[in-house]
Design a protein around this motif. Structure first.
Motif, PDB file in Angstrom:
ATOM      1  N   SER A 178       1.009  -1.307  -0.413  1.00  0.00           N
ATOM      2  CA  SER A 178       0.025   0.247  -0.102  1.00  0.00           C
ATOM      3  C   SER A 178       0.777   1.357   0.334  1.00  0.00           C
ATOM      4  O   SER A 178       1.906   1.185   0.534  1.00  0.00           O
ATOM      5  CB  SER A 178      -1.131  -0.039   1.071  1.00  0.00           C
ATOM      6  N   THR A 179       0.304   2.009  -0.442  1.00  0.00           N
ATOM      7  CA  THR A 179       0.942   3.733  -0.719  1.00  0.00           C
ATOM      8  C   THR A 179      -0.051   4.532  -0.823  1.00  0.00           C
ATOM      9  O   THR A 179      -0.580   4.722  -1.159  1.00  0.00           O
ATOM     10  CB  THR A 179       1.910   3.731  -1.655  1.00  0.00           C
ATOM     11  N   ASP A 180       0.718   5.762   0.205  1.00  0.00           N
ATOM     12  CA  ASP A 180       0.115   7.107   0.014  1.00  0.00           C
ATOM     13  C   ASP A 180       0.871   8.535  -0.523  1.00  0.00           C
ATOM     14  O   ASP A 180       0.851   9.673  -0.646  1.00  0.00           O
ATOM     15  CB  ASP A 180      -0.542   7.317   1.689  1.00  0.00           C
ATOM     16  N   ARG A 190      -1.384  12.266  -9.623  1.00  0.00           N
ATOM     17  CA  ARG A 190      -2.102  12.818  -8.899  1.00  0.00           C
ATOM     18  C   ARG A 190      -2.871  13.280 -10.012  1.00  0.00           C
ATOM     19  O   ARG A 190      -4.063  14.112 -10.015  1.00  0.00           O
ATOM     20  CB  ARG A 190      -1.095  13.643  -8.193  1.00  0.00           C
ATOM     21  N   VAL A 246      -5.751   9.484  -2.068  1.00  0.00           N
ATOM     22  CA  VAL A 246      -4.982  10.100  -0.440  1.00  0.00           C
ATOM     23  C   VAL A 246      -4.342   8.054  -0.853  1.00  0.00           C
ATOM     24  O   VAL A 246      -3.144   8.936   0.390  1.00  0.00           O
ATOM     25  CB  VAL A 246      -6.051   9.913   0.788  1.00  0.00           C
ATOM     26  N   VAL A 247      -5.102   7.489  -1.226  1.00  0.00           N
ATOM     27  CA  VAL A 247      -3.885   5.867  -0.526  1.00  0.00           C
ATOM     28  C   VAL A 247      -4.193   5.200  -1.820  1.00  0.00           C
ATOM     29  O   VAL A 247      -5.364   4.768  -2.011  1.00  0.00           O
ATOM     30  CB  VAL A 247      -4.648   5.757   1.057  1.00  0.00           C
ATOM     31  N   PHE A 298      -8.156   1.612  -4.277  1.00  0.00           N
ATOM     32  CA  PHE A 298      -7.969   3.353  -4.259  1.00  0.00           C
ATOM     33  C   PHE A 298      -8.744   4.409  -3.556  1.00  0.00           C
ATOM     34  O   PHE A 298     -10.071   4.236  -3.849  1.00  0.00           O
ATOM     35  CB  PHE A 298      -6.830   3.972  -5.148  1.00  0.00           C
ATOM     36  N   GLU A 299      -8.669   5.401  -3.287  1.00  0.00           N
ATOM     37  CA  GLU A 299     -10.144   6.113  -1.986  1.00  0.00           C
ATOM     38  C   GLU A 299      -8.974   7.535  -1.776  1.00  0.00           C
ATOM     39  O   GLU A 299      -7.588   7.722  -2.070  1.00  0.00           O
ATOM     40  CB  GLU A 299      -9.476   5.546  -0.441  1.00  0.00           C
ATOM     41  N   TYR A 300     -10.009   7.941  -2.124  1.00  0.00           N
ATOM     42  CA  TYR A 300     -10.139   9.317  -2.538  1.00  0.00           C
ATOM     43  C   TYR A 300     -10.249  10.695  -1.653  1.00  0.00           C
ATOM     44  O   TYR A 300     -10.999   9.775  -0.690  1.00  0.00           O
ATOM     45  CB  TYR A 300     -10.824  10.091  -3.621  1.00  0.00           C
ATOM     46  N   ALA A 301     -10.070  11.373  -1.219  1.00  0.00           N
ATOM     47  CA  ALA A 301     -10.274  12.469  -0.293  1.00  0.00           C
ATOM     48  C   ALA A 301     -11.745  12.513   0.208  1.00  0.00           C
ATOM     49  O   ALA A 301     -12.174  12.710  -0.911  1.00  0.00           O
ATOM     50  CB  ALA A 301      -9.216  14.128  -0.291  1.00  0.00           C
TER      51      ALA A 301
END
Length: 155
Positions: free
Chosen positions: A37-39, A46, A53-54, A68-71
């Motif tokens: 996993s990464t942020d 981007r 975000v992650v 993946f997840e968004y802000a």
């Protein structure tokens, strides 16, 4: 121009409002195991995925999903009409093949035989900090694909 050999699937990217919930579901349903996993993201990531975000990869039997997840999602489910599938990633065996595939996309587009839903050229090929090279492109329907080359050696 003769097309390169058919590619193999690298991963399917899926956006989620709750990364932990998604990782757990893919583990339970498909038997996937988390692999990383990464942020931290490249400028290209981007640009293509604003607000990311992650991200985590899960894998089972060679099948990979990048979740993946968004802000700002705060675990809320997206509206039913909002796409949650993001792109399909295909593997290139070498840097040269990656460049050949990008050039082939341009040649097919320039042939004038196809009508594209979006007038968008493929991205330039970028290299991340781990030496992974990739570019993104759209099919005639506007569906996004990625080609990536991951060099051998430590990740």
């Amino acid at each position: 121009m003769t097309p390169p050999a058919p590619p193999r699937l690298h991963h399917i990217a899926v956006q989620t409002a709750d990364l932990g919930n998604s990782v757990d579901w893919y583990r339970e349903y498909f038997g996937c195991r988390p692999t990383w996993s990464t942020d931290v993201f490249s400028p290209l990531t981007r640009e293509r995925l604003p607000g990311i975000v992650v991200m985590a990869e899960v894998e089972a039997a060679g099948m990979r999903f990048h979740l993946f997840e968004y802000a700002g999602t705060d675990g809320r489910r997206p509206p039913p009409d909002r796409a949650r599938f993001q792109h399909v990633c295909l593997a290139a065996e070498s840097s040269a093949e990656l460049r050949e595939r990008r050039a082939h996309w341009l040649a097919v587009r320039d042939s004038g035989r196809f009508v594209f839903a979006h007038d968008e050229e493929p991205t330039e090929i970028v290299v991340d900090d781990d030496g992974v090279e990739s570019f993104y492109f759209l099919d005639v329907n506007g569906l996004e694909f990625e080609f990536t080359h991951i060099p051998e050696g430590p990740a």
